[in-house]
Design a protein around this motif. Sequence first.
Motif, PDB file in Angstrom:
ATOM      1  N   ALA A  81      44.835  21.540  29.769  1.00 36.16           N
ATOM      2  CA  ALA A  81      44.866  20.010  29.528  1.00 36.16           C
ATOM      3  C   ALA A  81      44.373  19.750  28.159  1.00 36.16           C
ATOM      4  CB  ALA A  81      43.823  19.439  30.516  1.00 36.16           C
ATOM      5  N   ASP A  82      43.060  20.560  27.573  1.00 34.37           N
ATOM      6  CA  ASP A  82      42.856  20.189  26.095  1.00 34.37           C
ATOM      7  C   ASP A  82      43.910  20.429  25.164  1.00 34.37           C
ATOM      8  OD1 ASP A  82      40.286  19.880  27.288  1.00 34.37           O
ATOM      9  OD2 ASP A  82      39.458  21.752  27.106  1.00 34.37           O
ATOM     10  N   PHE A  83      44.976  21.286  25.399  1.00 33.91           N
ATOM     11  CA  PHE A  83      45.878  21.346  24.396  1.00 33.91           C
ATOM     12  C   PHE A  83      47.122  20.355  24.714  1.00 33.91           C
ATOM     13  CE2 PHE A  83      43.680  25.192  23.637  1.00 33.91           C
ATOM     14  CZ  PHE A  83      43.589  25.338  22.205  1.00 33.91           C
ATOM     15  N   GLY A  84      46.893  19.449  25.572  1.00 30.36           N
ATOM     16  CA  GLY A  84      47.880  18.511  25.896  1.00 30.36           C
ATOM     17  C   GLY A  84      48.995  19.018  26.832  1.00 30.36           C
ATOM     18  N   ILE A  85      48.674  19.842  27.604  1.00 33.93           N
ATOM     19  CA  ILE A  85      49.683  20.736  28.676  1.00 33.93           C
ATOM     20  C   ILE A  85      49.204  20.399  30.178  1.00 33.93           C
ATOM     21  CG2 ILE A  85      50.586  22.820  29.268  1.00 33.93           C
ATOM     22  CD1 ILE A  85      50.486  23.750  26.733  1.00 33.93           C
ATOM     23  N   PRO A  86      50.015  19.193  30.613  1.00 33.19           N
ATOM     24  CA  PRO A  86      49.434  19.051  32.035  1.00 33.19           C
ATOM     25  C   PRO A  86      49.909  20.139  33.046  1.00 33.19           C
ATOM     26  CG  PRO A  86      51.316  17.684  31.350  1.00 33.19           C
ATOM     27  CD  PRO A  86      50.873  18.407  30.091  1.00 33.19           C
ATOM     28  N   ALA A  87      49.336  20.849  33.781  1.00 32.79           N
ATOM     29  CA  ALA A  87      49.732  21.983  34.312  1.00 32.79           C
ATOM     30  C   ALA A  87      48.432  22.097  35.569  1.00 32.79           C
ATOM     31  CB  ALA A  87      49.880  23.232  33.952  1.00 32.79           C
ATOM     32  N   ARG A  88      48.671  22.533  36.821  1.00 29.16           N
ATOM     33  CA  ARG A  88      47.701  22.636  37.787  1.00 29.16           C
ATOM     34  C   ARG A  88      48.222  24.164  38.324  1.00 29.16           C
ATOM     35  NH1 ARG A  88      49.271  21.428  43.303  1.00 29.16           N
ATOM     36  NH2 ARG A  88      51.450  21.211  43.726  1.00 29.16           N
ATOM     37  N   VAL A  89      47.110  24.876  38.873  1.00 31.27           N
ATOM     38  CA  VAL A  89      46.939  25.889  39.650  1.00 31.27           C
ATOM     39  C   VAL A  89      47.201  25.996  40.922  1.00 31.27           C
ATOM     40  CG1 VAL A  89      45.485  28.457  40.178  1.00 31.27           C
ATOM     41  CG2 VAL A  89      45.302  26.958  37.678  1.00 31.27           C
ATOM     42  N   VAL A  90      48.468  26.406  41.489  1.00 33.39           N
ATOM     43  CA  VAL A  90      48.865  26.322  42.728  1.00 33.39           C
ATOM     44  C   VAL A  90      48.783  27.614  43.823  1.00 33.39           C
ATOM     45  CG1 VAL A  90      50.480  24.630  41.943  1.00 33.39           C
ATOM     46  CG2 VAL A  90      51.303  27.050  42.141  1.00 33.39           C
ATOM     47  N   GLY A  91      48.034  28.543  43.208  1.00 35.02           N
ATOM     48  CA  GLY A  91      47.742  29.831  44.134  1.00 35.02           C
ATOM     49  C   GLY A  91      47.026  30.788  43.209  1.00 35.02           C
ATOM     50  N   PHE A  92      46.731  32.057  43.776  1.00 39.32           N
ATOM     51  CA  PHE A  92      46.364  33.320  43.088  1.00 39.32           C
ATOM     52  C   PHE A  92      46.750  34.369  44.007  1.00 39.32           C
ATOM     53  CE2 PHE A  92      42.916  31.983  45.899  1.00 39.32           C
ATOM     54  CZ  PHE A  92      42.433  33.453  46.182  1.00 39.32           C
ATOM     55  N   ARG A  93      46.993  35.564  43.282  1.00 37.17           N
ATOM     56  CA  ARG A  93      46.908  36.850  43.687  1.00 37.17           C
ATOM     57  C   ARG A  93      46.063  37.955  43.155  1.00 37.17           C
ATOM     58  NH1 ARG A  93      53.453  38.382  44.006  1.00 37.17           N
ATOM     59  NH2 ARG A  93      53.123  37.956  41.556  1.00 37.17           N
ATOM     60  N   GLN A  94      45.379  38.422  44.162  1.00 37.20           N
ATOM     61  CA  GLN A  94      44.203  39.408  43.342  1.00 37.20           C
ATOM     62  C   GLN A  94      44.611  40.671  43.776  1.00 37.20           C
ATOM     63  OE1 GLN A  94      40.340  39.200  45.421  1.00 37.20           O
ATOM     64  NE2 GLN A  94      39.475  39.902  43.473  1.00 37.20           N
ATOM     65  N   GLY A  95      44.764  41.654  42.711  1.00 30.83           N
ATOM     66  CA  GLY A  95      45.022  42.765  42.507  1.00 30.83           C
ATOM     67  C   GLY A  95      43.616  43.819  42.324  1.00 30.83           C
ATOM     68  N   PRO A  96      43.724  45.176  42.141  1.00 32.34           N
ATOM     69  CA  PRO A  96      42.739  45.929  41.959  1.00 32.34           C
ATOM     70  C   PRO A  96      41.824  45.748  40.633  1.00 32.34           C
ATOM     71  CG  PRO A  96      44.581  47.416  42.827  1.00 32.34           C
ATOM     72  CD  PRO A  96      44.918  45.914  42.480  1.00 32.34           C
ATOM     73  N   THR A  97      42.781  45.333  39.693  1.00 32.21           N
ATOM     74  CA  THR A  97      42.204  45.100  38.179  1.00 32.21           C
ATOM     75  C   THR A  97      42.355  43.892  37.619  1.00 32.21           C
ATOM     76  OG1 THR A  97      43.222  47.560  37.939  1.00 32.21           O
ATOM     77  CG2 THR A  97      42.656  45.962  35.734  1.00 32.21           C
ATOM     78  N   VAL A  98      43.402  42.919  38.102  1.00 37.12           N
ATOM     79  CA  VAL A  98      43.490  41.509  37.646  1.00 37.12           C
ATOM     80  C   VAL A  98      43.794  40.703  38.676  1.00 37.12           C
ATOM     81  CG1 VAL A  98      44.299  42.296  35.198  1.00 37.12           C
ATOM     82  CG2 VAL A  98      45.885  41.842  36.963  1.00 37.12           C
ATOM     83  N   THR A  99      43.529  39.439  38.407  1.00 36.08           N
ATOM     84  CA  THR A  99      43.938  38.340  39.327  1.00 36.08           C
ATOM     85  C   THR A  99      45.095  37.612  38.819  1.00 36.08           C
ATOM     86  OG1 THR A  99      41.636  38.291  40.333  1.00 36.08           O
ATOM     87  CG2 THR A  99      43.038  36.341  40.859  1.00 36.08           C
ATOM     88  N   GLN A 100      45.947  37.414  39.326  1.00 35.29           N
ATOM     89  CA  GLN A 100      47.054  36.395  38.697  1.00 35.29           C
ATOM     90  C   GLN A 100      46.937  35.114  39.486  1.00 35.29           C
ATOM     91  OE1 GLN A 100      51.544  37.002  39.669  1.00 35.29           O
ATOM     92  NE2 GLN A 100      51.685  37.636  37.911  1.00 35.29           N
ATOM     93  N   PHE A 101      46.921  34.113  38.342  1.00 36.96           N
ATOM     94  CA  PHE A 101      46.734  32.812  38.727  1.00 36.96           C
ATOM     95  C   PHE A 101      48.376  31.932  38.709  1.00 36.96           C
ATOM     96  CE2 PHE A 101      42.529  33.979  37.923  1.00 36.96           C
ATOM     97  CZ  PHE A 101      41.793  33.246  38.913  1.00 36.96           C
ATOM     98  N   ALA A 102      48.638  31.403  39.640  1.00 44.61           N
ATOM     99  CA  ALA A 102      49.864  30.785  39.724  1.00 44.61           C
ATOM    100  C   ALA A 102      49.872  29.452  38.987  1.00 44.61           C
ATOM    101  CB  ALA A 102      50.603  30.581  41.053  1.00 44.61           C
ATOM    102  N   VAL A 103      50.361  29.242  37.649  1.00 42.58           N
ATOM    103  CA  VAL A 103      50.386  27.915  37.196  1.00 42.58           C
ATOM    104  C   VAL A 103      51.598  27.230  37.133  1.00 42.58           C
ATOM    105  CG1 VAL A 103      49.758  26.912  34.965  1.00 42.58           C
ATOM    106  CG2 VAL A 103      48.241  28.611  35.532  1.00 42.58           C
ATOM    107  N   GLU A 104      51.522  25.951  37.668  1.00 40.98           N
ATOM    108  CA  GLU A 104      52.883  25.357  37.828  1.00 40.98           C
ATOM    109  C   GLU A 104      52.963  24.115  36.654  1.00 40.98           C
ATOM    110  OE1 GLU A 104      55.048  23.317  41.610  1.00 40.98           O
ATOM    111  OE2 GLU A 104      53.237  22.038  40.805  1.00 40.98           O
TER     112      GLU A 104
END
Length: 700
Positions: free
Chosen positions: A240-263
Amino acid sequence: MRGRRYTADTIGLLLVVAAIITFMALLDFTEGTLVSVWVRFIRTWMGWGAFAVVFFLGLAGVLLILANNEKSVAFPLKRIIVLEGLMFSLMAFFSALGGQSLQRASQGLDGGFIGWGLAEIVDRFLPAPISTILWGGITVVLAVSGLGLTGLVGNLLDRLLEDEPLESEGQAAESVASAPMDQKGTPARKARKSPEPKGHAELKRGDGLPPLDLVLPDKTVKADETNIHDTARRIEKALADFGIPARVVGFRQGPTVTQFAVEPGFVEKTNPDGEMVRQKVRVAQIANLHRDLALALSAERLRIEAPVPGQAFVGVEVPNADPSIVRLRNLLESRPFLKMRSPLALALGRDVSGQPVVGDLSRMPHLLIAGTTGSGKSVCIAAITVCLVMNNSPETLKLAMLDPKMVELVRFNGLPHLYNKVETEPERMLGVLKWALAEMDRRYRLLEAAKTRDIDSYNERAARRGENALPRVVILIDELADLMMSAPDQTEHALVRLAQLARATGIHLIVATQRPSTDVVTGLIKANFPARIAFNVASSIDSRVILDANGAESLLGNGDMLFLDPEAGTPLRAQGVMVSDNEIEKVIEYWQQHMNGEVEPAPWEEMIESAAQSEGQDDLVERAIRIVKEERRASASMLQRRLRVGYPRAARLIDELEELGVVGPSQGGGREREVLVSKDDGEEQRNIDYNEDEIEEDPE
């Protein structure tokens, strides 16, 4: 609105109370003027189906109460109709079981008058046993559909038909679709954990294979939802600070990283006509902010997958604060691994959602691995080796290991699957590749003679005839760069020819390098290795060499990898398997105890010895030339004495000297050959060459 809500709540509560009173009256726990009339009516007409009335009354009341407390539960009209059909079919089934007695129906038994009437209609066209079975089948189908058990029953049937083990993975993967968040990062509903099959996978394994308790299982790591939700809010704020409206709609957690779903959201812009229009945020705008997002999240490295294949969102992969180690046992027990039903199935790791990542080497059919020092290449090769020997006996699988670094693969020495030992000398490693080419040609001749097209059909035919089957051969090279530096032409020729042709004969290559430059991973090698694994590399250029895409330069190291499956087409991020030295020793010890045969010499020994002998033969010819020059005579018997070789070899040396113009032709009668060169010929030629060099270098 508030009055309507109270009215619906009141009606819902009254329905629940009516269901409770009706249920108690059916069990003769209560009675009353109105209650008795009501219960007598539903018993007479519906029999045992009267209890279904209790269920529907209670269900309707609960749905009304939930709907007016903003906890709406989807209950479509289709399901209501199916449940009503279930109630009527159940009454007819009860009546058919009770012999379709009108007297019992009048007493409120079986299916009552309604059930008796339905069963009587069908009974006029079908005999009693068949009509009963028909009503029973209809009841089961409507129950499965109406109660939402279709998926569960389908999975159970699949597992029964496939004889799949049902074993828990011990890893909870958060589903993106099941964990939507609002713009504040608060989860709308709790994420569901992916179900994993349970059971005893050991029952699926062949006789004589090592038990799975030789390798370690995973340790379950619980997701830190507080940290995850905080990270989601920070991602939204940074965008939002860079003028991009988006929202996180979910996540998937793995052993090393967590992937956030950005819509991505929408922005309003004015078109040339002055009209305000809403436009979707471009994916590239989010992808270009990976450095800014890494700064906002205080992340060491951050990778953006834009978009996630098959999904309508962008994946922002943030490193976990406490990464977990992926072990081999749970992967060997997992359903995806067992469903492959391949002797060369590979357990490679877990993806960003914690799900197993597996591959089939026989379909790849070769694997290229690249990454910097310490990124996980050698650990990956060790894990692949343990995976292969856990599922194959030494009779069905042979390994050839080439380790120029001399320290990574030598711990597998003593494994019965291994041809003799791990090769560490460049000359011997080239001999292995030459042997592989000769073995491939030999196997093709066998396939041609048997009129079969590949090793699988050949082994099936051999089993029917009681003949020996051909073992599969996997050649593992831990560092390709060393071989390419010592003998680039021979190495490239052997690898390319094997990669092009060896698949049908059951010979497969697994090649690793820490320098994925174009002089090591040449175009021909790369074209014939469609399956590739990239660990952390130094630059995006190296990433494009190995994967044809950027991304490997953003990996975290220590087993964090991108797997390019030729059937998928896009790299899949995963955490590689970790296998300890103790696990390797246990597996080797198991096979040594169960395979008491003597260690056979490597099949390429004869090829290496013949190459050495050919080099020695060149020295022998030079010595023979010196001898005949000094003696001024030449005969086979003389060379036999002076060189201490057999007469056949001495006679061949004489013939070679004749071809070189050193001695004359045979004069018959056992006479000595004429020496055609003088003693000083070689020295004079060297002096001439030396003088010519001096003249060329003389500036005057």
